[in-house]
Design an enzyme around this catalytic site. Structure first.
Site, short mmCIF file in Angstrom:
data_model
loop_
_atom_site.label_atom_id
_atom_site.label_comp_id
_atom_site.label_asym_id
_atom_site.label_seq_id
_atom_site.Cartn_x
_atom_site.Cartn_y
_atom_site.Cartn_z
N HIS A 195 11.15 63.15 -10.00
CA HIS A 195 10.39 63.20 -11.48
C HIS A 195 9.91 61.90 -12.09
CE1 HIS A 195 12.54 66.91 -11.88
NE2 HIS A 195 13.76 66.49 -11.42
C1 BDR Z 1 15.06 64.32 -15.69
O1 BDR Z 1 16.46 64.45 -16.00
C2 BDR Z 1 17.15 63.65 -15.07
O2 BDR Z 1 18.05 64.42 -14.55
C3 BDR Z 1 15.97 62.73 -14.33
O3 BDR Z 1 16.47 61.55 -14.05
C4 BDR Z 1 14.67 63.26 -14.96
O4 BDR Z 1 14.73 61.90 -15.81
C5 BDR Z 1 14.44 65.58 -14.75
O5 BDR Z 1 14.51 66.80 -15.62
#
Ligand code: BDR
Ligand code: CA
Length: 312
Positions: A241
């Site tokens: 992400h």
């Molecule tokens: C986001 O939530 C976190 O767990 C990850 O680092 C990312 O920023 C994804 O939903």
């Protein structure tokens, strides 16, 4: 001249890859790394940021501790994704580099007031608590921010932590609401795009094959991190992400999206933290964000691998 950024983060394996990508890229000058509570509590996100910078051979990076809980709600964490430390997957040495004395929120405010207006970009890749707290404390900074490029939200993918909400926005919806209403130039990497930035065996093995210590560490993290999404979605790998934000700053042509209106649900228990994006233009609400929907995943991974190869 390098673009000046502040990374606001809650590491997290994917946060770690984003930070490494930024530190490996001469086009970016990382003025500071501000930590927030999110994936794990604040003490661990600060510790993890120090581990990451030391891994990158950058003990000179400036790391700041910020808010230890959301503006109004109790903290929700995600050890079930990231492991007990937030950075499970490989054991790395205890960090020795210092944490700055200044609070992260004060650092953000002071930096934006000191640097020329329009020269500093904020890159939040965790809950938006620190950014909103800075705006609440010093509303004048909104005119000075060049752009906010954040990871958070979802429209077509709807949610990952509840059926309606993505983690970063869900953890602190009041903060997200402040940021989306701030009138600042905003680029959003929602799940719609990050779920297309998937690891594969080949991509992970390319990290592992890099000379030096960083590539194998990233491979170990992604090995650990991908089990969760593979079980949940039956996908081939895990979404990286957070690195989408940094990759966008380096190579915007990898991404496509739309300028739309996005509002955050802060009232309903059922849909708390939902990012209601007017993708189809069915309201007359004014567009406030460039909401990204797609990326060239092969070029994204090629960029990432090439840049990580530059680290020790
Ligand atoms: C986001 O939530 C976190 O767990 C990850 O680092 C990312 O920023 C994804 O939903
Ligand atoms: Ca994150």
């Amino acid at each position: 001249m390098a673009r000046k950024i502040i990374i606001d983060t809650d590491p997290g394996q994917d946060d770690a890859v984003a930070i490494l990508l930024a530190l490996a890229s001469p086009e970016l000058e990382v003025l500071g790394i501000t930590c927030v509570a999110g994936n794990v509590p604040l003490a661990l996100t600060v510790r993890n940021a120090r581990i990451i910078c030391e891994l990158a051979g950058r003990p000179d990076a400036r790391i700041f501790a910020g808010c230890d809980k959301p503006l109004e709600r109790a903290l929700v964490t995600a050890e079930y994704v990231h492991g007990k430390t937030g950075l499970d997957g490989i054991a790395l040495p205890d960090p020795v580099m210092p944490v700055q004395d200044q609070h992260a929120v004060d650092f953000i405010v002071e930096t934006l007031r000191r640097e020329p207006a329009g020269s500093v970009t904020l890159v939040p890749i965790g809950p938006l608590t620190n950014i909103a707290a800075a705006i609440l404390k010093a509303p004048d900074i909104t005119d000075r921010i060049a752009e906010i490029v954040l990871m958070g939200g979802a429209y077509f993918e709807v949610g990952n932590v509840t059926p309606a909400a993505e983690f970063n926005i869900y953890v602190d919806p009041q903060a997200a609401d402040i940021v989306f209403r701030a009138g600042v130039r905003l680029t959003v990497m929602p799940l719609d795009v990050t779920h297309k930035a998937l690891t594969t065996r080949t991509r992970i093995e390319a990290f592992r094959a890099l000379p030096g210590r960083v590539g194998p560490a990233v491979a170990s993290w992604t090995d650990f991190f991908e089990r969760f999404d593979m079980e949940k979605y039956g996908s081939e790998g895990a979404p990286l992400h957070d690195p989408c934000t940094i990759a966008y700053l380096l190579e915007p042509s990898l991404f496509s999206g739309r300028q739309v209106n996005v509002m955050v649900e802060t009232g309903s228990d059922l849909t708390l933290g939902m990012t209601v994006a007017d993708w189809w233009g069915v309201t007359d609400r004014k567009p406030n964000a460039w909401f990204v929907g797609d990326l060239d995943a092969d070029r994204f991974y090629a960029l990432l691998t090439d840049r990580l190869a530059r680290l020790p």
